[in-house]
Write an enzyme that holds these catalytic residues in place. Structure first.
Site, PDB file in Angstrom:
ATOM      1  N   HIS A   1       0.867  -1.184   0.000  1.00 21.86           N
ATOM      2  CA  HIS A   1       0.000   0.000   0.000  1.00 21.86           C
ATOM      3  C   HIS A   1       0.909   1.241   0.000  1.00 21.86           C
ATOM      4  O   HIS A   1       1.998   1.213   0.586  1.00 21.86           O
ATOM      5  CB  HIS A   1      -0.848   0.077   1.280  1.00 21.86           C
ATOM      6  CG  HIS A   1      -2.137  -0.671   1.248  1.00 21.86           C
ATOM      7  ND1 HIS A   1      -2.629  -1.342   2.351  1.00 21.86           N
ATOM      8  CD2 HIS A   1      -3.061  -0.842   0.274  1.00 21.86           C
ATOM      9  CE1 HIS A   1      -3.795  -1.889   2.053  1.00 21.86           C
ATOM     10  NE2 HIS A   1      -4.080  -1.614   0.793  1.00 21.86           N
TER      11      HIS A   1
ATOM     12  N   CYS B   1      -2.394   2.723   9.091  1.00 18.86           N
ATOM     13  CA  CYS B   1      -3.415   1.763   8.648  1.00 18.86           C
ATOM     14  C   CYS B   1      -4.647   1.792   9.554  1.00 18.86           C
ATOM     15  O   CYS B   1      -5.753   1.505   9.118  1.00 18.86           O
ATOM     16  CB  CYS B   1      -2.861   0.345   8.649  1.00 18.86           C
ATOM     17  SG  CYS B   1      -1.484   0.079   7.542  1.00 18.86           S
TER      18      CYS B   1
HETATM   19  N1  ARG Z   1      -4.085  -7.204   6.460  1.00 13.95           N
HETATM   20  C1  ARG Z   1      -4.464  -5.980   5.834  1.00 13.95           C
HETATM   21  C2  ARG Z   1      -4.418  -6.140   4.328  1.00 13.95           C
HETATM   22  O1  ARG Z   1      -3.540  -6.800   3.847  1.00 13.95           O
HETATM   23  C3  ARG Z   1      -3.592  -4.861   6.281  1.00 13.95           C
HETATM   24  C4  ARG Z   1      -4.032  -3.524   5.775  1.00 13.95           C
HETATM   25  C5  ARG Z   1      -3.112  -2.419   6.187  1.00 13.95           C
HETATM   26  N2  ARG Z   1      -3.675  -1.172   5.894  1.00 13.95           N
HETATM   27  C6  ARG Z   1      -3.035  -0.162   5.312  1.00 13.95           C
HETATM   28  N3  ARG Z   1      -3.629   0.972   5.202  1.00 13.95           N
HETATM   29  N4  ARG Z   1      -1.841  -0.314   4.804  1.00 13.95           N
HETATM   30  O2  ARG Z   1      -5.235  -5.620   3.611  1.00 13.95           O
END
Ligand code: ARG
Length: 277
Positions: A176, A270
């Site tokens: 991300h 996150c």
């Molecule tokens: N386990 C989640 C996923 O893989 C983690 C999300 C993390 N969120 C973020 N904004 N980077 O989607």
């Protein structure tokens, strides 16, 4: 680089968070998620609560979303939407396991009277979008390569009426945008160049000549997954080196321990969506 003694001014923020009551690692959709490692939910809730209190103690408003059983990643509230100037561009998750989170976020915004625009394209909200109100008159940065798809960048630009700059992520550990880049104030960012394609690195260098540059050690400690109010930078306590760089640039690092949530592949940012009226 900015001068060491530059006075940084905080701006009051409104955030949205969701407690990790149902947090678990039940599937692996990023390289950080290891199905063989157990999760201590009580500890996760405790660490999350300390993060929430940290934001409140800094003077910010924090709204909370009701966590839902069966949605173990719902604690990562940043992914549920992207809000700019009172308009909400909704999320559409890449993975089926998280798809239902989008409706919970939409319900929250609609209930509170926000102008909500439903997406047709795959995008994971603030996980892959960042907004810099004072950069080039108001700029959206958008990541693609792993989760959010390129057509969503154009859709976000039409929805929000701000120029969107597309940045290509190339390292699956930084799946991300918000694990590779963060806004540290209204006009500047911190980022790890190695998470981006060579061309996107050039774009970032052109747009943000004064950026705080992080290295792989900072990024792997989830240091860039931070939330800043323009002066106070709340970041993962493992990211001690990045904290030092931010301090040298005049910011006040505020370390928090989120070790339990790191097992899901996330940290401070996150867990936090910013509501921008
Ligand atoms: N386990 C989640 C996923 O893989 C983690 C999300 C993390 N969120 C973020 N904004 N980077 O989607």
């Amino acid at each position: 680089m900015v001068t060491v003694n530059q006075q940084r001014v905080p701006r009051k923020r409104t955030y949205l968070m969701c407690a990790p009551e149902h947090f678990a690692v039940e599937y692996a959709i990023n390289p950080w998620m290891d199905l063989t490692v157990g999760v201590d939910v009580a500890l996760a809730v405790d660490q999350w609560d300390r993060l929430r209190h940290t934001l409140v103690d800094l003077g910010h408003d924090v709204h909370v979303l009701t966590p839902q059983a069966g949605l173990p990643d719902m604690v990562f509230a940043a992914n549920g939407a992207f809000v700019v100037d009172g308009t909400v561009y909704g999320a559409q998750f890449k993975h089926e396991q998280r798809a239902a989170e989008a409706a919970a976020h939409r319900e929250f915004y609609q209930k509170h009277g926000w102008h909500f625009i439903a997406p047709s394209e795959t995008n994971e909200g603030e996980g892959d979008f960042a907004y810099l109100p004072e950069a080039h008159g108001g700029l959206i940065l958008a990541g693609h390569g792993f989760r959010t798809e390129l057509p969503a960048h154009a859709e976000a630009q039409e929805a929000l009426g701000r120029p969107v700059v597309s940045l290509r992520l190339v390292d699956p550990r930084f799946y991300h945008l918000d694990v590779a880049l963060a806004s540290i104030d209204d006009g500047n960012v911190a980022y790890f160049p190695g998470a981006f394609s060579a061309a996107s690195q050039r774009v970032l260098a052109q747009l943000f000549p004064d950026a705080v540059l992080a290295d792989d050690e900072d990024a792997l400690a989830f240091g860039l997954n931070l939330v800043s109010d323009g002066a106070n930078v709340v970041l993962n306590s493992d990211a001690t080196r990045l904290a030092g760089k931010l301090k040298a640039a005049g910011y006040t690092p505020v370390p928090v321990d989120l070790a339990e949530l790191k097992k899901g592949g996330g940290s401070v940012k996150c867990c936090i969506a910013e509501l921008r009226p």
